[in-house]
Structure formats: structure tokens, C-alpha cells
Design a protein around this motif. Structure first.
Motif, PDB file in Angstrom:
ATOM      1  N   THR A 104       0.837  -1.201   0.000  1.00  0.00           N
ATOM      2  CA  THR A 104       0.000   0.000   0.000  1.00  0.00           C
ATOM      3  C   THR A 104       0.873   1.252   0.000  1.00  0.00           C
ATOM      4  O   THR A 104       2.038   1.212   0.415  1.00  0.00           O
ATOM      5  CB  THR A 104      -0.924   0.061   1.238  1.00  0.00           C
ATOM      6  OG1 THR A 104      -0.115   0.244   2.408  1.00  0.00           O
ATOM      7  CG2 THR A 104      -1.776  -1.199   1.376  1.00  0.00           C
ATOM      8  N   ASP A 152       0.384   3.708   1.955  1.00  0.00           N
ATOM      9  CA  ASP A 152       0.599   4.041   3.366  1.00  0.00           C
ATOM     10  C   ASP A 152       1.833   3.335   3.931  1.00  0.00           C
ATOM     11  O   ASP A 152       2.590   3.912   4.720  1.00  0.00           O
ATOM     12  CB  ASP A 152      -0.621   3.675   4.204  1.00  0.00           C
ATOM     13  CG  ASP A 152      -1.787   4.611   3.969  1.00  0.00           C
ATOM     14  OD1 ASP A 152      -1.580   5.729   3.449  1.00  0.00           O
ATOM     15  OD2 ASP A 152      -2.929   4.222   4.302  1.00  0.00           O
ATOM     16  N   LYS A 153       2.060   2.080   3.527  1.00  0.00           N
ATOM     17  CA  LYS A 153       3.238   1.351   4.009  1.00  0.00           C
ATOM     18  C   LYS A 153       4.517   1.961   3.436  1.00  0.00           C
ATOM     19  O   LYS A 153       5.521   2.068   4.140  1.00  0.00           O
ATOM     20  CB  LYS A 153       3.127  -0.125   3.657  1.00  0.00           C
ATOM     21  CG  LYS A 153       2.072  -0.830   4.486  1.00  0.00           C
ATOM     22  CD  LYS A 153       1.982  -2.293   4.166  1.00  0.00           C
ATOM     23  CE  LYS A 153       0.908  -2.944   5.029  1.00  0.00           C
ATOM     24  NZ  LYS A 153       0.797  -4.376   4.803  1.00  0.00           N
ATOM     25  N   GLN A 168       4.836   5.077   2.601  1.00  0.00           N
ATOM     26  CA  GLN A 168       4.977   6.354   3.305  1.00  0.00           C
ATOM     27  C   GLN A 168       5.553   6.143   4.707  1.00  0.00           C
ATOM     28  O   GLN A 168       6.376   6.929   5.168  1.00  0.00           O
ATOM     29  CB  GLN A 168       3.635   7.089   3.377  1.00  0.00           C
ATOM     30  CG  GLN A 168       3.729   8.471   3.987  1.00  0.00           C
ATOM     31  CD  GLN A 168       4.643   9.393   3.203  1.00  0.00           C
ATOM     32  OE1 GLN A 168       4.566   9.465   1.987  1.00  0.00           O
ATOM     33  NE2 GLN A 168       5.513  10.112   3.913  1.00  0.00           N
ATOM     34  N   SER A 169       5.150   5.066   5.362  1.00  0.00           N
ATOM     35  CA  SER A 169       5.703   4.749   6.686  1.00  0.00           C
ATOM     36  C   SER A 169       7.207   4.506   6.606  1.00  0.00           C
ATOM     37  O   SER A 169       7.959   4.921   7.495  1.00  0.00           O
ATOM     38  CB  SER A 169       5.017   3.518   7.277  1.00  0.00           C
ATOM     39  OG  SER A 169       3.687   3.809   7.590  1.00  0.00           O
TER      40      SER A 169
END
Length: 101
Positions: free
Chosen positions: A49, A51-52, A54-55
Motif C-alpha cells: 500500500t 501508506d506502508k 509512506q511509513s
């Protein structure tokens, strides 16, 4: 590094550093990038994803990272499965049985 089965799946995201290249994964508290790492046989790291991905950027730019990077040098882009396959086919990892003792 990115030898996980998920790196063989289509879709997903990858991280590109402006000068170092594409993120391959981390080991021994170091991030590895293609082509600057000189280890194309490990292919590319796929994030399922955005989000992952971005993390990971958040970590790579934080003080928790051994060598924090500049956030402006990092970008998330669609995962390039064809490039991952090209790297792992052209530069296969030798089998542990083929290593001299």
C-alpha cells in the motif's frame, strides 16, 4: 532485502531516491538502493500500500534511522514488477549449495 514472495506480485508501490535509485530493502540498519548498492540480484522492495511506503519514508527520514535521508529526495511510485524480474533474472542469487566452503 526484497526476496519475499510479495515482491513477485503485480501492483503495489516502490520508493525512489533522487540520486541513490530504487529502494531494495534494509539489513544491518542500512538501506540498500538500486543501482547504487551494487547488488541488483536482490531486486526491488514492493510495498502493498501507499501508506506502508509512506511509513518507510517516515522512518528513513527520522532520527531513528542510522543515516536519515532528506524527505525531498524520496518519492513513492507504482511498483515496477518488470524491472524487479529483469534484475533477479539477469543477476540470479547463487544457491547456498554452490558456495565454496
Amino acid at each position: 532485502m526484497s526476496l519475499e514472495r510479495s515482491s513477485q506480485l503485480p501492483g503495489g508501490f516502490q520508493i525512489r531516491h533522487r540520486t541513490l535509485g530504487l529502494y531494495q530493502g534494509s539489513a544491518i540498519e542500512l538501506a540498500f538502493w538500486h543501482p547504487s548498492s551494487g547488488m541488483p540480484e536482490y531486486g526491488l522492495c514492493r510495498f502493498s500500500t501507499q501508506d506502508k511506503a509512506q511509513s518507510m519514508i517516515e522512518f528513513l527520514t527520522s532520527h531513528s534511522c542510522a543515516e536519515p535521508l532528506n524527505r525531498e529526495d524520496l518519492a513513492i511510485e507504482p511498483y515496477d514488477l518488470a524491472e524487479h524480474e529483469r534484475l533477479t533474472m539477469e543477476y540470479p542469487l547463487p544457491s547456498a549449495w554452490e558456495q565454496p566452503t
